[in-house]
Design a protein around this motif. Structure first.
Motif, PDB file in Angstrom:
ATOM      1  N   TRP A  80       0.875  -1.172   0.000  1.00  0.00           N
ATOM      2  CA  TRP A  80       0.000   0.000   0.000  1.00  0.00           C
ATOM      3  C   TRP A  80       0.912   1.222   0.000  1.00  0.00           C
ATOM      4  CZ3 TRP A  80      -4.193   0.514   4.395  1.00  0.00           C
ATOM      5  CH2 TRP A  80      -4.784   1.767   4.358  1.00  0.00           C
ATOM      6  N   ILE A  83       0.460   6.216   1.687  1.00  0.00           N
ATOM      7  CA  ILE A  83      -0.538   6.118   2.738  1.00  0.00           C
ATOM      8  C   ILE A  83      -0.500   7.348   3.634  1.00  0.00           C
ATOM      9  CG2 ILE A  83      -0.476   3.620   2.856  1.00  0.00           C
ATOM     10  CD1 ILE A  83       1.370   3.838   5.252  1.00  0.00           C
ATOM     11  N   ILE A 181      -7.381   0.329   1.892  1.00  0.00           N
ATOM     12  CA  ILE A 181      -6.424   1.123   1.120  1.00  0.00           C
ATOM     13  C   ILE A 181      -7.137   2.191   0.317  1.00  0.00           C
ATOM     14  CG2 ILE A 181      -4.697   1.035  -0.729  1.00  0.00           C
ATOM     15  CD1 ILE A 181      -4.028  -1.838   0.228  1.00  0.00           C
ATOM     16  N   ALA A 188      -3.182   0.381  -4.022  1.00  0.00           N
ATOM     17  CA  ALA A 188      -2.918  -1.031  -3.686  1.00  0.00           C
ATOM     18  C   ALA A 188      -2.114  -1.674  -4.810  1.00  0.00           C
ATOM     19  CB  ALA A 188      -4.240  -1.770  -3.494  1.00  0.00           C
TER      20      ALA A 188
END
Ligand code: AMP
Ligand code: MN
Ligand code: MN
Ligand code: MN
Length: 283
Positions: A80, A83, A181, A188
């Motif tokens: 991921w 973030i 996500i 992702a």
């Protein structure tokens, strides 16, 4: 930015790497990396330290995490990228993953005890030094105890899927993980798609599930990808309309085949995943 100066999959001592986030960023800068993602297993504990170090070295740090998940009863990893480490869905997800990881570590410690290897979990906890225990930590202890000569051999004999020291973990579903996500505005990436050793049919089935769940990118270049492996995954990226990512999966300078940075360039026709957060044109 040159493709070879971008590495979007690395580990630190916050999970199963051997360099601290600060040491990792320094090593990346020395290797010519200009954009680095820290993607520790199921934790973002190293991200703040890595960001501070990245500012010092003048490189771009992409906050990331490598999540453990299950699809069709098979474990897989989702990286991921970009973030927000404070996002609520992520915090809740990490809590779930930590619980599953601890339960599995305990079960594996029991299996290993039955095989005659005592105190492996206790020593792995000490080795992890505050990080959550991964199979890498258990494997290092087993090598120290003389159970096998190399990490690879330990996985082949004891810790690989279905081996006598292995315990299956009930990781959250792929649907769940990709939903976290996307809910947090991250990207992702299906990590190292050939490392699971699925058949071609299974790989397509798993990528299809990943796309249906909302996955957007796939690691076309991972670790020591050969040109033919890269062509295989690039074909899947085209077929499924996925963005392309690249990352060394660096864990330690002791492992010469997973060097930080210096990755081969992605095929020109694929859209790099970093176009999702970076306006820097590729040169
Ligand atoms: P876990 O997330 O606890 O299941 O641990 C998985 C980690 O084990 C991977 O991220 C790798 O770092 C490591 N690993 C898996 N297979 C091998 C292998 N054959 N040799 C060395 N490390 C491995
Ligand atoms: Mn690892
Ligand atoms: Mn992985
Ligand atoms: Mn990894």
């Amino acid at each position: 930015m040159r493709h070879s100066s971008i590495d979007l999959h690395t580990h630190s001592t916050a999970s199963d790497g051997t360099l601290s986030p600060t040491q990792l960023v320094r090593a990346a800068a020395e290797a010519g990396v200009r954009m680095l993602a820290l993607t520790d297993h199921d934790t973002t504990a190293g991200v703040t330290e890595a960001c501070t170090a990245a500012v010092k070295h003048g490189i771009q740090l992409v906050p990331g995490i490598e999540l453990s998940a299950m699809h069709r009863n098979r474990p897989l990893h989702v990286v991921w990228l970009a973030i927000d480490p404070e996002h609520e869905a992520l915090r809740a997800g990490i809590e779930v993953l930590t619980r599953v990881r601890r339960e599995r570590a305990r079960a594996m410690g029991e299996e290993l005890r039955r095989l005659g290897y005592v105190d492996v979990l206790e020593q792995a906890i000490a080795l992890a030094d505050g990080a959550e225990v991964t199979r890498t930590h258990l494997a290092r202890v087993l090598v120290e105890q003389g159970a096998a000569r190399s990490m690879n051999e330990v996985f082949k004999r004891y810790l690989g899927r279905g081996k006598p020291g292995y315990a299956a973990a009930q990781w959250p579903s792929l649907d769940e993980v990709v939903a976290w996500i996307r809910g947090a505005g991250g990207v992702a990436v299906l990590a190292h798609p050939l490392a699971y050793r699925w058949t071609g049919a299974w790989l397509r089935r798993m990528i299809e599930g990943f796309c249906e769940a909302g996955g957007e990118a796939i690691e076309v270049v991972s670790g020591q990808t050969t040109p033919s492996e890269m062509a295989t995954v690039a074909g899947h990226a085209r077929r499924f309309g996925l963005l392309a990512s690249q990352g060394s999966d660096f864990h330690s300078p002791d492992v010469p085949w997973h060097r930080i940075g210096n990755l081969p360039a992605l095929p020109d026709d694929l859209q790099p995943v970093w176009t999702r957060w970076s306006t820097t044109p590729s040169d």
